[in-house]
Design an enzyme around this catalytic site. Sequence first.
Site, PDB file in Angstrom:
ATOM      1  N   ARG A  51       0.896  -1.267  -0.086  1.00 44.52           N
ATOM      2  CA  ARG A  51      -0.131   0.086  -0.025  1.00 44.52           C
ATOM      3  C   ARG A  51       0.763   1.318   0.014  1.00 44.52           C
ATOM      4  O   ARG A  51       0.389   2.130  -0.531  1.00 44.52           O
ATOM      5  CB  ARG A  51      -0.960   0.057   1.226  1.00 44.52           C
ATOM      6  CG  ARG A  51      -2.304  -0.762   0.962  1.00 44.52           C
ATOM      7  CD  ARG A  51      -3.188  -0.549   2.081  1.00 44.52           C
ATOM      8  NE  ARG A  51      -2.727  -0.548   3.147  1.00 44.52           N
ATOM      9  CZ  ARG A  51      -3.309  -0.674   4.403  1.00 44.52           C
ATOM     10  NH1 ARG A  51      -4.861  -0.774   4.508  1.00 44.52           N
ATOM     11  NH2 ARG A  51      -2.677  -0.884   5.745  1.00 44.52           N
ATOM     12  N   HIS A 180       8.073 -22.136   7.057  1.00 48.01           N
ATOM     13  CA  HIS A 180       9.665 -22.077   6.772  1.00 48.01           C
ATOM     14  C   HIS A 180      10.542 -23.163   7.429  1.00 48.01           C
ATOM     15  O   HIS A 180      11.634 -23.506   7.190  1.00 48.01           O
ATOM     16  CB  HIS A 180      10.084 -20.757   6.982  1.00 48.01           C
ATOM     17  CG  HIS A 180      10.338 -20.335   8.338  1.00 48.01           C
ATOM     18  ND1 HIS A 180       9.246 -19.940   9.274  1.00 48.01           N
ATOM     19  CD2 HIS A 180      11.409 -20.423   9.255  1.00 48.01           C
ATOM     20  CE1 HIS A 180       9.854 -19.618  10.569  1.00 48.01           C
ATOM     21  NE2 HIS A 180      11.233 -19.941  10.419  1.00 48.01           N
ATOM     22  N   HIS A 242       4.825 -24.981  12.818  1.00 46.69           N
ATOM     23  CA  HIS A 242       5.971 -25.430  13.151  1.00 46.69           C
ATOM     24  C   HIS A 242       6.192 -26.746  13.952  1.00 46.69           C
ATOM     25  O   HIS A 242       6.758 -27.788  13.368  1.00 46.69           O
ATOM     26  CB  HIS A 242       6.969 -24.423  13.447  1.00 46.69           C
ATOM     27  CG  HIS A 242       7.008 -23.218  12.817  1.00 46.69           C
ATOM     28  ND1 HIS A 242       6.717 -23.135  11.163  1.00 46.69           N
ATOM     29  CD2 HIS A 242       7.373 -21.873  13.182  1.00 46.69           C
ATOM     30  CE1 HIS A 242       6.884 -21.720  11.168  1.00 46.69           C
ATOM     31  NE2 HIS A 242       7.023 -21.101  12.062  1.00 46.69           N
TER      32      HIS A 242
HETATM   33  C1  BG6 Z   1       7.801 -17.606  12.838  1.00 47.98           C
HETATM   34  C2  BG6 Z   1       6.837 -17.057  13.825  1.00 47.98           C
HETATM   35  O1  BG6 Z   1       6.724 -18.445  11.935  1.00 47.98           O
HETATM   36  O2  BG6 Z   1       8.847 -18.494  13.142  1.00 47.98           O
HETATM   37  C3  BG6 Z   1       7.667 -16.320  14.796  1.00 47.98           C
HETATM   38  O3  BG6 Z   1       5.926 -16.250  13.346  1.00 47.98           O
HETATM   39  C4  BG6 Z   1       8.967 -16.894  15.288  1.00 47.98           C
HETATM   40  O4  BG6 Z   1       7.003 -15.664  16.006  1.00 47.98           O
HETATM   41  C5  BG6 Z   1       9.884 -17.675  14.085  1.00 47.98           C
HETATM   42  O5  BG6 Z   1       9.843 -16.014  15.913  1.00 47.98           O
HETATM   43  C6  BG6 Z   1      10.743 -18.376  14.351  1.00 47.98           C
HETATM   44  O6  BG6 Z   1      11.631 -18.933  13.316  1.00 47.98           O
HETATM   45  P1  BG6 Z   1      12.890 -19.288  13.308  1.00 47.98           P
HETATM   46  O7  BG6 Z   1      13.219 -19.825  11.947  1.00 47.98           O
HETATM   47  O8  BG6 Z   1      13.596 -17.984  13.849  1.00 47.98           O
HETATM   48  O9  BG6 Z   1      13.073 -20.609  14.236  1.00 47.98           O
END
Ligand code: BG6
Length: 503
Positions: A51, A180, A242
């Site tokens: 935006r 991820h 996760h």
């Molecule tokens: C994200 C969360 O998906 O994963 C965050 O929204 C978190 O709150 C993060 O900090 C942690 O990812 P990583 O790769 O740093 O363990």
Amino acid sequence: MSTRIILVELFDLVVFGATGDLSRRKLLPALFHRDLAGQIPEGARIIGAARTSLTTDGFRESAREVLAKEVQGDPERSAAAERFLQRLHYVAIDAKEAAGFEELSALLKPQPDRVRVFYLATAPELFGPLSERLREHDLVSERSRVVLEKPIGKDLKSSRAVNNAVGSVFREQSVYRIDHYLGKETVQNLMALRFANALFEPLWKAAHIDHVQITAGESLGVEGRAGYYDTAGAMRDMVQNHLLQLLCLVAMEPPSSLTANAVRDEKLKVLQALKPISRASVSTTVVRGQYRAGVANGAAVPGYLEELGAPSRTETFVALKADIANWRWAGVPFYLRTGKRLPARVSEIVVAFRPIPHSVFEDRAGTIHANHLVIRLQPDEGVKLWLMIKDPGPGGMRLKQVPLDMSFQEAFGVRNPDAYERLIMDVVRGDQTLFMRRDEVEAAWAWIDPIMELARETEEPPKPYASGTWGPSAAVALIERDGRTWHEDMASNHASSEPLHPS
Ligand code: BG6
């Protein structure tokens, strides 16, 4: 170490939410590194859309600042960054209005044959409207893919609504729901460990495994994301996606191949086999916590409520015990734990094998610890297998616990690519293996929803814990009640032998 770079097809990647945190912290650096590695073909474009009213030059300028950290003053990298910036374009777009889409069309339509990726790094409420706008403007081609960032909704109902809205525009084969954690190097290695070695799989079941622990600890707090975080909490932010995905990879049956659907079919079966947590068991199987002021990374830090500036019952910590009701895992608890403002950033999976059935050693040989396989996701990614050996040297039989220790950094001496690097390239390649299928996301919500509902019903606030500690004491009680303890790196605990009798 062999590094193999396979050039991906020519693509246009449109990042919605391009001025946001995720894009700046993860997506742009990831794309830059892939470009640096020579994986991105000449002419591929990255089109930022958000935006904020900004020109392409302005967007490039702000990306230059982001990349400064990756470039670190190195002249070669600096030149590469300048080349990378030329790939960037910007379109000011409001998901709820038509403005900007014409401009986007003008960029995309002359290149109909390219792989076209729409990366929705926005709030999930916008996934539907954005997809709709893309269709209205005839931007969804045969070769289009859409990437959805988590969270996909905030419960089963809203996630269905999001999936329906996106699904009315994109076929499931074109939808990439990103988690991820699945792109992390060690998570990939978990598959290699299980399915490229004959050693573990015969033992990978209740007969030989006592329990499994999955921890994703962070030392950071909510870091300016309190607005989003307070609507989510650790259960939705980390456990629903996760942690449950890691659990699936540990617990799934060997898939017949590594094709996307073969893997996802097996993960889905695990999610569907999770035993619902009942009203009667919730108080002994789920602990929610919220951090208070304390010390993190050597500095005094405020508590969650101070950061938020308002009262809240959102949890920043969860520990829970999950049971998988199937033949392989019946009776093997999976303890999951995640939280912010813990003593360290540690993510690991610990597979705790059963103790030996009978000891042939005299008591004075020392305690025989059960074998543990530790798969460390971060930091210092690697695998450790804790074994009992004889303490070398004279002095009779003294037993010692030592790790077979493989640090990937030491073994291969290469920088591990960030998870987003792998995942974005997989989208361009059209490989959905490391992305969540709709039914997986919904099955995960179906298990989480009743837990959240019970927490709401009891109106019990999350238990406080001081920043810099491993969560509320109830989390320790949760596992100790079963006669077990949370894994701490045994290097500091038991690596030295117990000197039982002088030689
Ligand atoms: C994200 C969360 O998906 O994963 C965050 O929204 C978190 O709150 C993060 O900090 C942690 O990812 P990583 O790769 O740093 O363990």
